[in-house]
Design an enzyme around this catalytic site. Sequence first.
Site, PDB file in Angstrom:
ATOM      1  N   TYR A   1     -31.906  34.743 -50.132  1.00 41.65           N
ATOM      2  CA  TYR A   1     -32.692  35.109 -51.325  1.00 41.65           C
ATOM      3  C   TYR A   1     -33.038  33.878 -52.161  1.00 41.65           C
ATOM      4  O   TYR A   1     -34.095  33.834 -52.795  1.00 41.65           O
ATOM      5  CB  TYR A   1     -31.951  36.174 -52.145  1.00 41.65           C
ATOM      6  CG  TYR A   1     -32.037  37.521 -51.460  1.00 41.65           C
ATOM      7  CD1 TYR A   1     -30.987  37.989 -50.658  1.00 41.65           C
ATOM      8  CD2 TYR A   1     -33.206  38.281 -51.522  1.00 41.65           C
ATOM      9  CE1 TYR A   1     -31.095  39.188 -49.971  1.00 41.65           C
ATOM     10  CE2 TYR A   1     -33.326  39.478 -50.832  1.00 41.65           C
ATOM     11  CZ  TYR A   1     -32.270  39.925 -50.055  1.00 41.65           C
ATOM     12  OH  TYR A   1     -32.398  41.103 -49.354  1.00 41.65           O
TER      13      TYR A   1
ATOM     14  N   GLN B   1     -43.151  48.095 -53.803  1.00 42.26           N
ATOM     15  CA  GLN B   1     -41.960  47.831 -52.992  1.00 42.26           C
ATOM     16  C   GLN B   1     -41.660  46.334 -53.029  1.00 42.26           C
ATOM     17  O   GLN B   1     -40.598  45.916 -52.570  1.00 42.26           O
ATOM     18  CB  GLN B   1     -42.186  48.276 -51.545  1.00 42.26           C
ATOM     19  CG  GLN B   1     -42.489  49.767 -51.389  1.00 42.26           C
ATOM     20  CD  GLN B   1     -42.871  50.098 -49.963  1.00 42.26           C
ATOM     21  OE1 GLN B   1     -42.040  50.440 -49.132  1.00 42.26           O
ATOM     22  NE2 GLN B   1     -44.160  49.971 -49.661  1.00 42.26           N
TER      23      GLN B   1
ATOM     24  N   HIS C   1     -37.834  48.347 -55.434  1.00 42.64           N
ATOM     25  CA  HIS C   1     -36.862  47.644 -54.586  1.00 42.64           C
ATOM     26  C   HIS C   1     -36.241  46.445 -55.303  1.00 42.64           C
ATOM     27  O   HIS C   1     -35.618  45.604 -54.657  1.00 42.64           O
ATOM     28  CB  HIS C   1     -37.532  47.177 -53.288  1.00 42.64           C
ATOM     29  CG  HIS C   1     -37.834  48.313 -52.358  1.00 42.64           C
ATOM     30  ND1 HIS C   1     -38.627  48.167 -51.257  1.00 42.64           N
ATOM     31  CD2 HIS C   1     -37.456  49.625 -52.375  1.00 42.64           C
ATOM     32  CE1 HIS C   1     -38.721  49.331 -50.626  1.00 42.64           C
ATOM     33  NE2 HIS C   1     -38.026  50.230 -51.285  1.00 42.64           N
TER      34      HIS C   1
ATOM     35  N   CYS D   1     -24.971  41.631 -62.238  1.00 43.32           N
ATOM     36  CA  CYS D   1     -23.531  41.372 -62.109  1.00 43.32           C
ATOM     37  C   CYS D   1     -22.830  42.650 -61.644  1.00 43.32           C
ATOM     38  O   CYS D   1     -22.977  43.711 -62.280  1.00 43.32           O
ATOM     39  CB  CYS D   1     -22.970  40.935 -63.465  1.00 43.32           C
ATOM     40  SG  CYS D   1     -21.169  40.755 -63.465  1.00 43.32           S
TER      41      CYS D   1
ATOM     42  N   GLY E   1     -51.308  47.977 -48.459  1.00 39.75           N
ATOM     43  CA  GLY E   1     -50.554  46.879 -47.852  1.00 39.75           C
ATOM     44  C   GLY E   1     -49.124  47.211 -47.513  1.00 39.75           C
ATOM     45  O   GLY E   1     -48.233  46.367 -47.663  1.00 39.75           O
TER      46      GLY E   1
HETATM   47  N1  APR Z   1     -54.347  43.020 -46.649  1.00 44.15           N
HETATM   48  C1  APR Z   1     -53.929  44.312 -46.535  1.00 44.15           C
HETATM   49  N2  APR Z   1     -52.853  44.694 -45.801  1.00 44.15           N
HETATM   50  C2  APR Z   1     -52.173  43.715 -45.155  1.00 44.15           C
HETATM   51  C3  APR Z   1     -52.556  42.349 -45.215  1.00 44.15           C
HETATM   52  C4  APR Z   1     -53.685  42.023 -46.011  1.00 44.15           C
HETATM   53  N3  APR Z   1     -54.126  40.755 -46.133  1.00 44.15           N
HETATM   54  N4  APR Z   1     -51.694  41.634 -44.441  1.00 44.15           N
HETATM   55  C5  APR Z   1     -50.819  42.521 -43.922  1.00 44.15           C
HETATM   56  N5  APR Z   1     -51.109  43.768 -44.338  1.00 44.15           N
HETATM   57  C6  APR Z   1     -50.398  45.023 -44.035  1.00 44.15           C
HETATM   58  C7  APR Z   1     -49.855  45.106 -42.621  1.00 44.15           C
HETATM   59  O1  APR Z   1     -50.837  45.632 -41.736  1.00 44.15           O
HETATM   60  C8  APR Z   1     -48.674  46.066 -42.811  1.00 44.15           C
HETATM   61  O2  APR Z   1     -49.090  47.425 -42.651  1.00 44.15           O
HETATM   62  O3  APR Z   1     -49.270  45.056 -44.875  1.00 44.15           O
HETATM   63  C9  APR Z   1     -48.254  45.855 -44.267  1.00 44.15           C
HETATM   64  C10 APR Z   1     -46.935  45.131 -44.410  1.00 44.15           C
HETATM   65  O4  APR Z   1     -45.933  45.948 -43.865  1.00 44.15           O
HETATM   66  P1  APR Z   1     -44.398  45.467 -43.945  1.00 44.15           P
HETATM   67  O5  APR Z   1     -44.309  44.065 -43.497  1.00 44.15           O
HETATM   68  O6  APR Z   1     -43.573  46.505 -43.261  1.00 44.15           O
HETATM   69  O7  APR Z   1     -44.075  45.449 -45.512  1.00 44.15           O
HETATM   70  P2  APR Z   1     -43.759  46.697 -46.434  1.00 44.15           P
HETATM   71  O8  APR Z   1     -44.481  47.915 -45.975  1.00 44.15           O
HETATM   72  O9  APR Z   1     -43.949  46.258 -47.830  1.00 44.15           O
HETATM   73  O10 APR Z   1     -42.181  46.921 -46.176  1.00 44.15           O
HETATM   74  C11 APR Z   1     -41.558  47.946 -46.930  1.00 44.15           C
HETATM   75  O11 APR Z   1     -39.424  47.265 -46.037  1.00 44.15           O
HETATM   76  O12 APR Z   1     -38.093  45.528 -45.393  1.00 44.15           O
HETATM   77  C12 APR Z   1     -38.305  46.444 -46.386  1.00 44.15           C
HETATM   78  O13 APR Z   1     -37.712  46.197 -48.621  1.00 44.15           O
HETATM   79  C13 APR Z   1     -38.626  45.760 -47.681  1.00 44.15           C
HETATM   80  O14 APR Z   1     -40.136  46.470 -49.410  1.00 44.15           O
HETATM   81  C14 APR Z   1     -40.023  46.239 -48.008  1.00 44.15           C
HETATM   82  C15 APR Z   1     -40.146  47.519 -47.223  1.00 44.15           C
END
Ligand code: APR
Length: 248
Positions: A68, A105, A123, A131, A190
Amino acid sequence: MIDPSLKRLLQGLRPDAGLVVLTGAGISRESGLHTFRDADGIWAQVRLEEVATPQAFARDPTRVQGFYNARRRAVLDPAVQPNAAHDALVRLEREWRGPFLLVTQNVDDLHDRAGSQKLLHMHGELLKICCAACTRIDRFDGDLATDAICPDCGARGTLRPHIVWFGEMPLFMEEIGEALSGAGLFLSIGTSGTVYPAAGFTAEARSNGAITLEINMEETGGRFDGGLYGPATQTVPSLVEFLLKEVQ
Ligand code: APR
């Protein structure tokens, strides 16, 4: 960019309808932050079981703090700035006539820096620590050591990132549920829609009669009434312009 079928879908929306927006890592991708599940994503570099669970923290706090600390430094990189999608959501919040809530998220502070106010980080937040002894939450933008002393209660080694780890309960669920119950429009931007409870918000909004839209690079396979596909810095400003000019 807004195709006729999407226009027809949205033109039935009341101008004072409740609007709930859910964002995921994809909205920050064009600001230079990695997503989690894309090919170059964070979970392609490290296993989440090793750095993003309470068990991992108990087993190897140095490893978890280091993970982190590196992500906190990445967010603080001057090159990482809010992008046009973050800015468009601030405009939407300010100009939309009905109730508005942005649920993210994401643990970066790009929505905050863009100016979003009606914003819930379900999240947690990279730039905060909490703490385990006194539960105080403070803003923090440095590297957290495993034997750091809590500035509030003086306990040593009890400070952790203010991040909701897998297996922990996300934040603000009651407020989010209330907003979804009154939503007329739900935008999922996203996010891969793979992690609950966020992944269940679309169905919850639909069950309350909301129109549900997915804004992503590609279809994720979730059930939506419509979608807008392409980079968020192009799709989100276009959708916001349409909502404010054609629907309101
Ligand atoms: N514009 C729009 N969408 C995008 C772009 C972009 N430039 N780049 C990537 N994406 C999309 C991808 O296609 C995908 O569907 O963003 C999404 C990202 O998905 P993840 O990587 O799974 O992220 P997220 O959905 O936020 O994950 C949810 O999982 O690991 C945990 O706590 C973590 O908050 C996170 C949660």
